[in-house]
Design a protein around this motif. Structure first.
Motif, PDB file in Angstrom:
ATOM      1  N   THR A 160      -6.519  -7.695 -15.361  1.00  0.00           N
ATOM      2  CA  THR A 160      -5.783  -9.310 -14.898  1.00  0.00           C
ATOM      3  C   THR A 160      -7.543 -10.239 -13.930  1.00  0.00           C
ATOM      4  O   THR A 160      -7.246 -10.946 -14.026  1.00  0.00           O
ATOM      5  CB  THR A 160      -4.981  -8.669 -13.798  1.00  0.00           C
ATOM      6  N   ASP A 161      -7.867  -9.306 -13.624  1.00  0.00           N
ATOM      7  CA  ASP A 161      -9.417 -10.006 -13.108  1.00  0.00           C
ATOM      8  C   ASP A 161     -10.551 -10.977 -14.688  1.00  0.00           C
ATOM      9  O   ASP A 161     -10.602 -12.190 -13.855  1.00  0.00           O
ATOM     10  CB  ASP A 161     -10.776  -9.267 -12.399  1.00  0.00           C
ATOM     11  N   ALA A 162      -9.962 -10.442 -15.939  1.00  0.00           N
ATOM     12  CA  ALA A 162     -10.661 -11.898 -16.631  1.00  0.00           C
ATOM     13  C   ALA A 162      -9.058 -12.606 -17.382  1.00  0.00           C
ATOM     14  O   ALA A 162     -10.072 -13.671 -17.723  1.00  0.00           O
ATOM     15  CB  ALA A 162     -10.809 -10.844 -17.787  1.00  0.00           C
ATOM     16  N   PRO A 210      -0.102   2.991 -12.611  1.00  0.00           N
ATOM     17  CA  PRO A 210      -1.614   3.412 -12.215  1.00  0.00           C
ATOM     18  C   PRO A 210      -2.147   2.586 -10.955  1.00  0.00           C
ATOM     19  O   PRO A 210      -3.346   2.066 -12.133  1.00  0.00           O
ATOM     20  CB  PRO A 210      -2.161   3.490 -13.528  1.00  0.00           C
ATOM     21  N   SER A 211      -2.077   2.451 -10.179  1.00  0.00           N
ATOM     22  CA  SER A 211      -2.888   1.792  -9.376  1.00  0.00           C
ATOM     23  C   SER A 211      -4.523   2.633  -9.161  1.00  0.00           C
ATOM     24  O   SER A 211      -4.415   2.967  -8.679  1.00  0.00           O
ATOM     25  CB  SER A 211      -2.286   1.505  -7.246  1.00  0.00           C
ATOM     26  N   VAL A 212      -4.975   1.169  -9.147  1.00  0.00           N
ATOM     27  CA  VAL A 212      -6.183   1.708  -8.954  1.00  0.00           C
ATOM     28  C   VAL A 212      -6.213   2.247  -7.717  1.00  0.00           C
ATOM     29  O   VAL A 212      -7.391   3.328  -7.584  1.00  0.00           O
ATOM     30  CB  VAL A 212      -7.366   0.679  -9.102  1.00  0.00           C
ATOM     31  N   THR A 261       0.824  -9.683 -16.341  1.00  0.00           N
ATOM     32  CA  THR A 261       1.883  -8.909 -15.577  1.00  0.00           C
ATOM     33  C   THR A 261       1.365  -7.790 -14.201  1.00  0.00           C
ATOM     34  O   THR A 261       1.986  -6.983 -13.528  1.00  0.00           O
ATOM     35  CB  THR A 261       2.338  -7.616 -16.687  1.00  0.00           C
ATOM     36  N   MET A 262       0.400  -8.270 -13.327  1.00  0.00           N
ATOM     37  CA  MET A 262      -0.257  -7.471 -12.668  1.00  0.00           C
ATOM     38  C   MET A 262      -0.078  -7.688 -10.524  1.00  0.00           C
ATOM     39  O   MET A 262       0.918  -7.265 -10.087  1.00  0.00           O
ATOM     40  CB  MET A 262      -2.137  -6.992 -12.549  1.00  0.00           C
ATOM     41  N   PHE A 263      -0.301  -9.494 -10.384  1.00  0.00           N
ATOM     42  CA  PHE A 263       0.048  -9.580  -9.393  1.00  0.00           C
ATOM     43  C   PHE A 263       0.977 -11.184  -9.514  1.00  0.00           C
ATOM     44  O   PHE A 263       0.790 -11.710 -11.031  1.00  0.00           O
ATOM     45  CB  PHE A 263      -1.890 -10.347  -9.397  1.00  0.00           C
ATOM     46  N   ILE A 272       0.887  -1.303   0.098  1.00  0.00           N
ATOM     47  CA  ILE A 272       0.043   0.123  -0.483  1.00  0.00           C
ATOM     48  C   ILE A 272       0.649   1.310   0.090  1.00  0.00           C
ATOM     49  O   ILE A 272       0.456   2.432   0.708  1.00  0.00           O
ATOM     50  CB  ILE A 272      -1.077   0.058   1.563  1.00  0.00           C
ATOM     51  N   ASP A 273       2.007   1.143  -0.421  1.00  0.00           N
ATOM     52  CA  ASP A 273       2.747   1.664  -0.653  1.00  0.00           C
ATOM     53  C   ASP A 273       2.240   3.456  -1.667  1.00  0.00           C
ATOM     54  O   ASP A 273       2.829   4.812  -1.017  1.00  0.00           O
ATOM     55  CB  ASP A 273       4.342   1.186  -1.146  1.00  0.00           C
ATOM     56  N   LEU A 274       1.586   2.912  -2.543  1.00  0.00           N
ATOM     57  CA  LEU A 274       1.424   4.668  -3.110  1.00  0.00           C
ATOM     58  C   LEU A 274      -0.062   4.924  -2.376  1.00  0.00           C
ATOM     59  O   LEU A 274      -0.048   6.201  -2.614  1.00  0.00           O
ATOM     60  CB  LEU A 274       0.926   3.877  -4.800  1.00  0.00           C
ATOM     61  N   HIS A 275      -0.719   4.032  -1.755  1.00  0.00           N
ATOM     62  CA  HIS A 275      -1.443   4.768  -1.101  1.00  0.00           C
ATOM     63  C   HIS A 275      -1.294   5.851  -0.217  1.00  0.00           C
ATOM     64  O   HIS A 275      -1.885   7.018  -0.002  1.00  0.00           O
ATOM     65  CB  HIS A 275      -2.447   3.443  -0.763  1.00  0.00           C
TER      66      HIS A 275
HETATM   67  C1  UD1 Z   1      -7.785  -3.281  -8.217  1.00  0.00           C
HETATM   68  C2  UD1 Z   1      -9.481  -4.681  -7.822  1.00  0.00           C
HETATM   69  C3  UD1 Z   1      -8.968  -5.311  -8.662  1.00  0.00           C
HETATM   70  C4  UD1 Z   1      -7.801  -5.788  -9.668  1.00  0.00           C
HETATM   71  C5  UD1 Z   1      -6.660  -5.006  -9.724  1.00  0.00           C
HETATM   72  C6  UD1 Z   1      -6.006  -4.495 -11.109  1.00  0.00           C
HETATM   73  C7  UD1 Z   1     -10.749  -3.103  -6.644  1.00  0.00           C
HETATM   74  C8  UD1 Z   1     -11.611  -3.211  -4.981  1.00  0.00           C
HETATM   75  N1  UD1 Z   1     -10.118  -4.118  -6.778  1.00  0.00           N
HETATM   76  O1  UD1 Z   1      -7.316  -3.743  -6.825  1.00  0.00           O
HETATM   77  O2  UD1 Z   1     -10.083  -6.105  -8.520  1.00  0.00           O
HETATM   78  O3  UD1 Z   1      -7.224  -6.866  -9.784  1.00  0.00           O
HETATM   79  O4  UD1 Z   1      -7.022  -3.439  -9.151  1.00  0.00           O
HETATM   80  O5  UD1 Z   1      -6.611  -4.068 -11.701  1.00  0.00           O
HETATM   81  O6  UD1 Z   1     -10.969  -1.974  -7.088  1.00  0.00           O
HETATM   82  N2  UD1 Z   1       0.808  -2.064  -6.125  1.00  0.00           N
HETATM   83  C9  UD1 Z   1       1.846  -1.513  -5.294  1.00  0.00           C
HETATM   84  N3  UD1 Z   1       2.102  -0.616  -4.406  1.00  0.00           N
HETATM   85  C10 UD1 Z   1       0.653  -0.163  -3.574  1.00  0.00           C
HETATM   86  C11 UD1 Z   1      -0.448  -0.503  -5.228  1.00  0.00           C
HETATM   87  C12 UD1 Z   1      -0.335  -0.848  -5.473  1.00  0.00           C
HETATM   88  O7  UD1 Z   1       3.100  -1.921  -5.691  1.00  0.00           O
HETATM   89  O8  UD1 Z   1       0.440   0.911  -2.859  1.00  0.00           O
HETATM   90  C13 UD1 Z   1       0.708  -2.620  -6.924  1.00  0.00           C
HETATM   91  C14 UD1 Z   1      -0.143  -3.684  -7.289  1.00  0.00           C
HETATM   92  O9  UD1 Z   1       0.462  -4.793  -6.140  1.00  0.00           O
HETATM   93  C15 UD1 Z   1       0.157  -4.457  -8.619  1.00  0.00           C
HETATM   94  C16 UD1 Z   1      -0.537  -3.173  -9.065  1.00  0.00           C
HETATM   95  O10 UD1 Z   1      -0.022  -1.939  -8.851  1.00  0.00           O
HETATM   96  O11 UD1 Z   1       0.785  -5.084  -9.055  1.00  0.00           O
HETATM   97  C17 UD1 Z   1      -2.158  -2.788  -9.195  1.00  0.00           C
HETATM   98  O12 UD1 Z   1      -2.514  -2.778  -8.232  1.00  0.00           O
HETATM   99  P1  UD1 Z   1      -3.416  -1.848  -8.459  1.00  0.00           P
HETATM  100  O13 UD1 Z   1      -4.331  -1.447  -8.886  1.00  0.00           O
HETATM  101  O14 UD1 Z   1      -3.499  -0.750  -6.667  1.00  0.00           O
HETATM  102  O15 UD1 Z   1      -4.939  -3.208  -7.464  1.00  0.00           O
HETATM  103  P2  UD1 Z   1      -5.874  -3.064  -6.795  1.00  0.00           P
HETATM  104  O16 UD1 Z   1      -6.429  -1.026  -6.711  1.00  0.00           O
HETATM  105  O17 UD1 Z   1      -6.116  -3.249  -4.659  1.00  0.00           O
END
Ligand code: UD1
Length: 418
Positions: A304-306, A159-161, A326-328, A123-126
Protein backbone atom coordinates in the motif's frame (compact mmCIF):
# COMPACT_ATOMS: atom_id res chain seq x y z
CA UNK A 1 7.45 27.18 5.97
CA UNK A 2 9.82 25.18 3.74
CA UNK A 3 8.83 24.14 0.25
CA UNK A 4 10.61 22.10 -2.39
CA UNK A 5 11.08 23.41 -5.90
CA UNK A 6 11.35 20.54 -8.36
CA UNK A 7 12.09 21.15 -12.02
CA UNK A 8 11.01 18.22 -14.17
CA UNK A 9 11.47 17.16 -17.74
CA UNK A 10 15.06 15.88 -17.62
CA UNK A 11 16.01 12.21 -17.31
CA UNK A 12 17.39 10.76 -14.08
CA UNK A 13 20.80 9.19 -14.18
CA UNK A 14 22.89 7.91 -11.31
CA UNK A 15 23.36 5.65 -8.33
CA UNK A 16 22.00 5.92 -4.81
CA UNK A 17 22.37 3.88 -1.64
CA UNK A 18 18.97 3.63 -0.02
CA UNK A 19 18.87 4.56 3.68
CA UNK A 20 17.61 2.35 6.50
CA UNK A 21 13.93 1.50 6.68
CA UNK A 22 11.66 3.66 8.84
CA UNK A 23 9.26 0.77 9.33
CA UNK A 24 12.07 -1.39 10.61
CA UNK A 25 13.94 1.06 12.80
CA UNK A 26 10.84 2.19 14.74
CA UNK A 27 10.05 -1.25 16.23
CA UNK A 28 13.78 -1.84 16.74
CA UNK A 29 13.99 1.35 18.82
CA UNK A 30 11.05 0.22 20.93
CA UNK A 31 12.73 -3.19 21.28
CA UNK A 32 15.85 -1.50 22.71
CA UNK A 33 13.85 -1.14 25.94
CA UNK A 34 14.18 -4.91 26.40
CA UNK A 35 17.98 -4.92 26.24
CA UNK A 36 20.16 -5.25 29.33
CA UNK A 37 22.84 -2.92 27.92
CA UNK A 38 23.53 -0.34 25.21
CA UNK A 39 22.43 -1.13 21.68
CA UNK A 40 23.93 0.44 18.56
CA UNK A 41 21.86 0.54 15.39
CA UNK A 42 23.80 1.07 12.17
CA UNK A 43 22.19 2.51 9.03
CA UNK A 44 19.71 4.38 11.20
CA UNK A 45 18.03 7.06 9.05
CA UNK A 46 17.65 10.63 10.29
CA UNK A 47 13.87 11.03 10.13
CA UNK A 48 11.40 12.99 12.23
CA UNK A 49 9.62 9.72 13.13
CA UNK A 50 12.94 8.39 14.44
CA UNK A 51 13.34 11.61 16.46
CA UNK A 52 9.83 11.09 17.86
CA UNK A 53 10.75 7.53 18.92
CA UNK A 54 13.96 8.79 20.53
CA UNK A 55 12.02 11.44 22.45
CA UNK A 56 9.84 8.66 23.89
CA UNK A 57 12.90 6.59 24.82
CA UNK A 58 14.51 9.57 26.57
CA UNK A 59 11.25 10.32 28.39
CA UNK A 60 11.32 6.70 29.64
CA UNK A 61 14.86 7.22 30.96
CA UNK A 62 17.04 5.86 28.15
CA UNK A 63 20.22 7.52 26.98
CA UNK A 64 20.48 8.15 23.23
CA UNK A 65 23.43 9.23 21.11
CA UNK A 66 23.72 9.63 17.36
CA UNK A 67 26.93 9.66 15.35
CA UNK A 68 26.02 9.91 11.70
CA UNK A 69 24.01 6.84 10.82
CA UNK A 70 25.00 5.06 14.06
CA UNK A 71 22.54 5.44 16.86
CA UNK A 72 23.16 4.14 20.36
CA UNK A 73 20.38 3.62 22.88
CA UNK A 74 21.27 2.87 26.49
CA UNK A 75 18.18 1.50 28.26
CA UNK A 76 19.93 0.62 31.53
CA UNK A 77 18.50 3.62 33.41
CA UNK A 78 14.97 3.36 32.00
CA UNK A 79 12.26 3.33 34.64
CA UNK A 80 9.21 5.03 33.10
CA UNK A 81 6.18 3.17 31.86
CA UNK A 82 4.01 5.91 30.38
CA UNK A 83 4.04 7.80 27.11
CA UNK A 84 2.45 11.25 27.05
CA UNK A 85 -0.45 12.18 24.80
CA UNK A 86 1.76 14.64 22.93
CA UNK A 87 4.34 11.93 22.21
CA UNK A 88 1.66 9.47 21.16
CA UNK A 89 0.25 12.01 18.74
CA UNK A 90 3.63 12.90 17.26
CA UNK A 91 3.88 9.54 15.55
CA UNK A 92 1.21 6.96 14.80
CA UNK A 93 3.51 4.00 15.38
CA UNK A 94 4.21 5.08 18.98
CA UNK A 95 1.71 2.29 19.82
CA UNK A 96 4.62 -0.13 19.32
CA UNK A 97 5.93 0.92 22.74
CA UNK A 98 2.97 -0.88 24.32
CA UNK A 99 4.41 -4.39 23.96
CA UNK A 100 7.94 -3.26 24.79
CA UNK A 101 6.88 -1.50 28.00
CA UNK A 102 4.86 -4.49 29.17
CA UNK A 103 7.83 -6.73 28.47
CA UNK A 104 10.18 -4.48 30.42
CA UNK A 105 8.04 -3.11 33.21
CA UNK A 106 4.84 -5.18 33.34
CA UNK A 107 2.95 -1.91 33.05
CA UNK A 108 2.17 0.54 30.26
CA UNK A 109 0.12 3.74 30.14
CA UNK A 110 -0.45 5.25 26.70
CA UNK A 111 -3.08 7.20 24.82
CA UNK A 112 -4.49 6.46 21.38
CA UNK A 113 -2.14 7.35 18.57
CA UNK A 114 -3.63 10.54 17.17
CA UNK A 115 -4.73 11.89 13.83
CA UNK A 116 -6.37 10.29 10.85
CA UNK A 117 -3.92 10.41 7.97
CA UNK A 118 -4.92 7.29 6.07
CA UNK A 119 -8.38 6.89 7.59
CA UNK A 120 -9.24 5.10 10.84
CA UNK A 121 -6.35 3.10 12.24
CA UNK A 122 -7.81 0.99 15.04
CA UNK A 123 -5.63 -0.76 17.60
CA UNK A 124 -8.08 -3.50 18.60
CA UNK A 125 -5.76 -6.25 17.30
CA UNK A 126 -2.85 -4.86 19.33
CA UNK A 127 -4.94 -4.91 22.49
CA UNK A 128 -6.37 -8.39 21.78
CA UNK A 129 -2.80 -9.70 21.36
CA UNK A 130 -1.73 -8.13 24.66
CA UNK A 131 -4.76 -9.68 26.40
CA UNK A 132 -3.99 -13.08 24.86
CA UNK A 133 -0.59 -12.84 26.55
CA UNK A 134 -2.25 -12.52 29.95
CA UNK A 135 -2.03 -8.76 30.49
CA UNK A 136 -4.97 -6.70 31.71
CA UNK A 137 -6.06 -3.87 29.45
CA UNK A 138 -8.39 -1.06 30.42
CA UNK A 139 -9.40 1.73 28.07
CA UNK A 140 -10.48 4.43 30.47
CA UNK A 141 -9.09 7.85 29.46
CA UNK A 142 -6.21 6.21 27.60
CA UNK A 143 -4.82 2.70 27.48
CA UNK A 144 -3.69 1.17 30.75
CA UNK A 145 -2.09 -2.28 30.76
CA UNK A 146 -0.79 -4.34 33.66
CA UNK A 147 0.72 -7.72 34.20
CA UNK A 148 3.77 -9.75 33.35
CA UNK A 149 3.18 -11.30 29.95
CA UNK A 150 3.02 -15.08 29.81
CA UNK A 151 3.12 -17.36 26.81
CA UNK A 152 -0.08 -17.84 24.85
CA UNK A 153 -1.78 -18.16 21.49
CA UNK A 154 -2.21 -14.92 19.57
CA UNK A 155 -4.57 -15.32 16.63
CA UNK A 156 -4.64 -12.20 14.45
CA UNK A 157 -7.79 -11.78 12.34
CA UNK A 158 -5.82 -9.52 9.95
CA UNK A 159 -2.04 -9.86 9.46
CA UNK A 160 -1.41 -6.44 11.03
CA UNK A 161 2.22 -5.35 10.96
CA UNK A 162 2.04 -3.30 14.15
CA UNK A 163 0.01 -5.89 16.10
CA UNK A 164 2.48 -8.63 15.08
CA UNK A 165 5.39 -6.49 16.31
CA UNK A 166 3.66 -5.62 19.56
CA UNK A 167 2.88 -9.29 20.20
CA UNK A 168 6.49 -10.28 19.47
CA UNK A 169 7.92 -7.64 21.82
CA UNK A 170 5.47 -8.45 24.60
CA UNK A 171 6.07 -12.20 24.27
CA UNK A 172 9.87 -11.87 24.36
CA UNK A 173 9.62 -10.29 27.80
CA UNK A 174 7.12 -12.84 29.08
CA UNK A 175 7.41 -16.37 30.36
CA UNK A 176 6.67 -19.48 28.31
CA UNK A 177 6.16 -20.02 24.61
CA UNK A 178 3.93 -17.81 22.43
CA UNK A 179 2.57 -18.59 19.01
CA UNK A 180 1.41 -15.75 16.77
CA UNK A 181 -0.87 -17.07 14.03
CA UNK A 182 -1.74 -15.13 10.85
CA UNK A 183 1.28 -12.94 11.57
CA UNK A 184 2.25 -10.21 9.11
CA UNK A 185 5.03 -11.44 6.80
CA UNK A 186 6.66 -8.10 5.95
CA UNK A 187 10.49 -8.05 5.73
CA UNK A 188 10.54 -5.53 8.60
CA UNK A 189 9.07 -8.24 10.86
CA UNK A 190 11.93 -10.52 9.88
CA UNK A 191 14.36 -7.68 10.65
CA UNK A 192 12.83 -7.38 14.12
CA UNK A 193 13.23 -11.14 14.67
CA UNK A 194 16.91 -10.96 13.63
CA UNK A 195 17.46 -8.00 15.95
CA UNK A 196 15.82 -9.66 18.96
CA UNK A 197 17.76 -12.87 18.36
CA UNK A 198 21.00 -10.87 18.06
CA UNK A 199 20.29 -9.65 21.60
CA UNK A 200 19.74 -13.20 22.88
CA UNK A 201 16.03 -13.82 22.25
CA UNK A 202 14.61 -16.94 20.64
CA UNK A 203 12.09 -15.92 17.98
CA UNK A 204 11.36 -18.16 14.99
CA UNK A 205 9.17 -18.12 11.91
CA UNK A 206 9.13 -14.42 10.93
CA UNK A 207 8.60 -14.05 7.20
CA UNK A 208 6.00 -16.80 7.44
CA UNK A 209 2.51 -16.71 8.94
CA UNK A 210 3.34 -18.37 12.26
CA UNK A 211 5.86 -16.86 14.64
CA UNK A 212 7.01 -18.66 17.77
CA UNK A 213 8.58 -16.81 20.68
CA UNK A 214 10.27 -18.48 23.62
CA UNK A 215 9.95 -15.82 26.28
CA UNK A 216 11.85 -15.17 29.46
CA UNK A 217 15.40 -14.93 28.16
CA UNK A 218 17.34 -11.94 29.47
CA UNK A 219 18.43 -9.81 26.51
CA UNK A 220 21.83 -8.19 26.36
CA UNK A 221 23.10 -5.14 24.46
CA UNK A 222 24.60 -5.40 21.01
CA UNK A 223 24.62 -3.94 17.55
CA UNK A 224 22.57 -4.40 14.42
CA UNK A 225 22.33 -2.99 10.91
CA UNK A 226 18.87 -1.79 9.88
CA UNK A 227 17.59 -3.14 6.54
CA UNK A 228 17.25 -0.79 3.56
CA UNK A 229 13.95 0.98 3.00
CA UNK A 230 12.00 -0.79 0.25
CA UNK A 231 9.41 2.01 0.04
CA UNK A 232 12.04 4.72 -0.40
CA UNK A 233 13.49 2.49 -3.15
CA UNK A 234 10.04 2.09 -4.74
CA UNK A 235 9.65 5.89 -4.71
CA UNK A 236 13.02 6.44 -6.43
CA UNK A 237 12.21 3.79 -9.04
CA UNK A 238 8.83 5.45 -9.65
CA UNK A 239 10.58 8.81 -10.09
CA UNK A 240 12.92 7.24 -12.67
CA UNK A 241 9.96 5.60 -14.42
CA UNK A 242 8.21 9.00 -14.57
CA UNK A 243 11.26 11.01 -15.69
CA UNK A 244 13.00 8.39 -17.82
CA UNK A 245 16.72 7.58 -17.67
CA UNK A 246 18.68 4.96 -15.79
CA UNK A 247 19.08 4.65 -12.00
CA UNK A 248 20.84 2.08 -9.90
CA UNK A 249 19.87 1.58 -6.26
CA UNK A 250 22.00 -0.15 -3.68
CA UNK A 251 21.36 -1.07 -0.07
CA UNK A 252 17.99 -2.67 -0.68
CA UNK A 253 17.00 -6.26 -1.39
CA UNK A 254 15.22 -6.43 -4.77
CA UNK A 255 13.20 -9.44 -3.58
CA UNK A 256 11.39 -7.09 -1.17
CA UNK A 257 10.40 -5.01 -4.21
CA UNK A 258 9.18 -7.81 -6.47
CA UNK A 259 5.55 -6.68 -6.97
CA UNK A 260 6.65 -3.07 -7.61
CA UNK A 261 9.35 -4.16 -10.06
CA UNK A 262 6.84 -6.36 -11.86
CA UNK A 263 4.40 -3.43 -12.36
CA UNK A 264 7.17 -1.10 -13.57
CA UNK A 265 8.40 -3.80 -15.94
CA UNK A 266 4.89 -4.27 -17.36
CA UNK A 267 4.71 -0.49 -17.82
CA UNK A 268 7.69 -0.69 -20.16
CA UNK A 269 10.73 -0.16 -17.92
CA UNK A 270 13.72 -2.46 -18.10
CA UNK A 271 14.53 -3.77 -14.65
CA UNK A 272 17.77 -5.52 -13.71
CA UNK A 273 17.84 -7.18 -10.29
CA UNK A 274 21.12 -8.28 -8.77
CA UNK A 275 22.19 -9.21 -5.29
CA UNK A 276 24.05 -5.88 -4.93
CA UNK A 277 21.69 -3.52 -6.75
CA UNK A 278 18.47 -2.98 -8.64
CA UNK A 279 18.56 -0.93 -11.81
CA UNK A 280 15.73 0.66 -13.78
CA UNK A 281 16.04 1.92 -17.32
CA UNK A 282 13.26 3.81 -19.04
CA UNK A 283 13.61 4.99 -22.60
CA UNK A 284 12.22 8.55 -22.71
CA UNK A 285 11.28 8.16 -26.36
CA UNK A 286 8.69 5.53 -25.46
CA UNK A 287 5.76 6.40 -23.17
CA UNK A 288 4.93 4.20 -20.22
CA UNK A 289 1.97 1.94 -20.88
CA UNK A 290 -1.01 0.98 -18.73
CA UNK A 291 -0.74 -2.19 -16.63
CA UNK A 292 -3.25 -4.75 -15.33
CA UNK A 293 -5.07 -3.78 -12.12
CA UNK A 294 -2.75 -2.90 -9.24
CA UNK A 295 -4.28 -4.24 -6.02
CA UNK A 296 -2.59 -3.48 -2.70
CA UNK A 297 -2.23 -6.38 -0.26
CA UNK A 298 -0.20 -7.46 2.76
CA UNK A 299 3.33 -8.68 1.96
CA UNK A 300 4.23 -10.34 -0.37
CA UNK A 301 1.50 -8.48 -2.28
CA UNK A 302 1.80 -5.00 -3.75
CA UNK A 303 2.57 -2.65 -0.81
CA UNK A 304 0.00 0.00 0.00
CA UNK A 305 2.91 2.37 0.72
CA UNK A 306 4.07 2.10 -2.92
CA UNK A 307 0.61 2.70 -4.37
CA UNK A 308 0.90 6.50 -4.56
CA UNK A 309 4.42 6.69 -6.10
CA UNK A 310 3.64 4.06 -8.74
CA UNK A 311 0.34 5.78 -9.54
CA UNK A 312 2.27 9.05 -9.98
CA UNK A 313 4.48 7.37 -12.59
CA UNK A 314 1.51 5.87 -14.45
CA UNK A 315 -0.39 9.19 -14.49
CA UNK A 316 1.56 9.95 -17.68
CA UNK A 317 1.17 6.77 -19.73
CA UNK A 318 -0.70 5.26 -22.64
CA UNK A 319 -4.02 3.66 -21.67
CA UNK A 320 -5.97 3.19 -18.44
CA UNK A 321 -4.87 1.51 -15.21
CA UNK A 322 -7.06 0.58 -12.25
CA UNK A 323 -5.76 0.72 -8.70
CA UNK A 324 -7.58 -1.01 -5.85
CA UNK A 325 -6.51 0.04 -2.35
CA UNK A 326 -7.47 -2.72 0.06
CA UNK A 327 -5.55 -1.68 3.19
CA UNK A 328 -6.57 1.85 4.21
CA UNK A 329 -9.68 4.00 3.63
CA UNK A 330 -8.08 7.36 2.83
CA UNK A 331 -5.15 6.47 0.68
CA UNK A 332 -6.00 8.48 -2.44
CA UNK A 333 -5.42 11.96 -1.04
CA UNK A 334 -2.53 12.52 -3.47
CA UNK A 335 -4.98 12.17 -6.38
CA UNK A 336 -6.36 15.72 -6.01
CA UNK A 337 -2.79 17.03 -6.08
CA UNK A 338 -1.80 14.92 -9.11
CA UNK A 339 -4.86 16.34 -10.88
CA UNK A 340 -3.47 19.85 -10.33
CA UNK A 341 -0.50 18.65 -12.37
CA UNK A 342 -2.77 17.56 -15.23
CA UNK A 343 -3.44 13.93 -14.26
CA UNK A 344 -6.78 12.40 -15.25
CA UNK A 345 -7.79 10.20 -12.32
CA UNK A 346 -11.22 9.28 -10.96
CA UNK A 347 -11.70 7.62 -7.60
CA UNK A 348 -14.67 5.82 -6.16
CA UNK A 349 -14.24 4.32 -2.73
CA UNK A 350 -11.23 2.05 -2.86
CA UNK A 351 -10.86 2.13 -6.64
CA UNK A 352 -8.94 4.68 -8.72
CA UNK A 353 -9.04 4.80 -12.51
CA UNK A 354 -5.99 6.40 -14.09
CA UNK A 355 -6.51 7.56 -17.67
CA UNK A 356 -2.94 8.13 -18.74
CA UNK A 357 -2.14 11.59 -20.15
CA UNK A 358 0.80 12.44 -22.37
CA UNK A 359 2.62 14.55 -19.82
CA UNK A 360 2.04 16.22 -16.44
CA UNK A 361 2.93 19.87 -15.83
CA UNK A 362 4.42 21.62 -12.82
CA UNK A 363 2.00 23.08 -10.25
CA UNK A 364 1.73 24.18 -6.61
CA UNK A 365 0.91 21.03 -4.69
CA UNK A 366 0.87 19.90 -1.07
CA UNK A 367 1.96 16.54 0.31
CA UNK A 368 -1.18 15.11 1.94
CA UNK A 369 0.71 12.38 3.77
CA UNK A 370 4.13 10.68 3.75
CA UNK A 371 3.91 8.45 0.67
CA UNK A 372 1.61 10.88 -1.13
CA UNK A 373 4.45 13.40 -0.75
CA UNK A 374 6.98 10.97 -2.24
CA UNK A 375 4.56 10.38 -5.09
CA UNK A 376 4.25 14.09 -5.87
CA UNK A 377 8.03 14.46 -5.97
CA UNK A 378 8.22 11.51 -8.40
CA UNK A 379 5.49 13.03 -10.57
CA UNK A 380 7.21 16.44 -10.51
CA UNK A 381 10.43 15.00 -11.95
CA UNK A 382 8.51 13.62 -14.91
CA UNK A 383 6.46 16.80 -15.39
CA UNK A 384 7.11 19.78 -17.64
CA UNK A 385 8.17 22.88 -15.67
CA UNK A 386 8.52 23.61 -11.96
CA UNK A 387 6.48 22.07 -9.15
CA UNK A 388 6.34 23.77 -5.77
CA UNK A 389 5.79 21.08 -3.19
CA UNK A 390 4.70 22.00 0.35
CA UNK A 391 3.72 19.82 3.32
CA UNK A 392 7.34 18.69 3.72
CA UNK A 393 6.74 17.76 7.37
CA UNK A 394 4.98 14.64 6.11
CA UNK A 395 7.86 13.78 3.76
CA UNK A 396 10.53 14.25 6.45
CA UNK A 397 8.87 11.52 8.53
CA UNK A 398 10.10 8.85 6.16
CA UNK A 399 12.51 10.22 3.52
CA UNK A 400 15.89 11.45 4.76
CA UNK A 401 16.65 14.64 2.78
CA UNK A 402 14.47 13.70 -0.16
CA UNK A 403 15.84 16.57 -2.26
CA UNK A 404 19.43 15.33 -1.78
CA UNK A 405 18.40 11.83 -2.85
CA UNK A 406 16.71 13.20 -5.97
CA UNK A 407 19.72 15.41 -6.81
CA UNK A 408 22.12 12.48 -6.49
CA UNK A 409 20.10 10.84 -9.27
CA UNK A 410 20.46 13.96 -11.42
CA UNK A 411 17.10 15.49 -10.46
CA UNK A 412 16.67 19.23 -9.96
CA UNK A 413 15.17 19.66 -6.49
CA UNK A 414 15.88 22.30 -3.87
CA UNK A 415 14.34 23.11 -0.49
CA UNK A 416 13.77 26.77 0.37
CA UNK A 417 12.10 28.80 3.06
CA UNK A 418 8.98 30.33 1.55
C1 UD1 B 1 2.39 -0.60 8.88
C2 UD1 B 1 3.36 0.38 8.27
C3 UD1 B 1 2.67 1.23 7.22
C4 UD1 B 1 1.99 0.34 6.19
C5 UD1 B 1 1.10 -0.69 6.87
C6 UD1 B 1 0.52 -1.71 5.89
C7 UD1 B 1 4.89 0.80 10.09
C8 UD1 B 1 5.42 1.78 11.08
N1 UD1 B 1 3.87 1.22 9.34
O1 UD1 B 1 1.36 0.16 9.52
O2 UD1 B 1 3.67 2.03 6.59
O3 UD1 B 1 1.21 1.15 5.34
O4 UD1 B 1 1.83 -1.42 7.86
O5 UD1 B 1 1.53 -2.34 5.20
O6 UD1 B 1 5.38 -0.31 9.98
N2 UD1 B 1 -5.98 -2.95 11.64
C9 UD1 B 1 -7.09 -3.17 12.45
N3 UD1 B 1 -6.91 -3.25 13.79
C10 UD1 B 1 -5.68 -3.14 14.37
C11 UD1 B 1 -4.55 -2.93 13.54
C12 UD1 B 1 -4.75 -2.85 12.17
O7 UD1 B 1 -8.21 -3.26 11.95
O8 UD1 B 1 -5.57 -3.23 15.60
C13 UD1 B 1 -6.15 -2.85 10.18
C14 UD1 B 1 -5.76 -1.48 9.64
O9 UD1 B 1 -6.79 -0.55 9.75
C15 UD1 B 1 -5.39 -1.79 8.21
C16 UD1 B 1 -4.84 -3.21 8.30
O10 UD1 B 1 -5.23 -3.73 9.55
O11 UD1 B 1 -6.56 -1.82 7.41
C17 UD1 B 1 -3.33 -3.28 8.22
O12 UD1 B 1 -2.76 -2.35 9.13
P1 UD1 B 1 -1.36 -2.64 9.84
O13 UD1 B 1 -0.67 -3.76 9.16
O14 UD1 B 1 -1.62 -2.77 11.31
O15 UD1 B 1 -0.59 -1.29 9.58
P2 UD1 B 1 0.38 -0.55 10.56
O16 UD1 B 1 1.14 -1.51 11.40
O17 UD1 B 1 -0.35 0.57 11.25
Amino acid sequence: MSVMYIRGGAPLEGELTIHGAKNSVLPLLAACLLAGGPVTLHNCPDLTDVEAALAILRHLGCGTKREGRDLTVDPTGASGCSVSEEQMRAMRSSIIFLGALLARAGEAHLTYPGGCELGPRPIDLHLAAIRALGCEVSEDCGIHCHGRPRGGEVQLSIPSVGATENAMLCAVGGTGVTTIANAAREPEIYDLQCFLNALGANVRGAGGSTITVEGGRALHGGEFTVMGDRIVAATMLSAAAAAGGRVRLRGVDWRHLSPVLSVLHQAGCRVTSRLEYVELLRDREKPLRAVPTVRTAPYPGFPTDAQAPVMAALAASEGCTLFVETMFDSRYRHVAELKRMGADITTEGRVALIRGVERLHGAKVEAPDLRGGGALAAAALGAEGVTVLSGLRHIDRGYENLETMLCSLGGDAVRREN
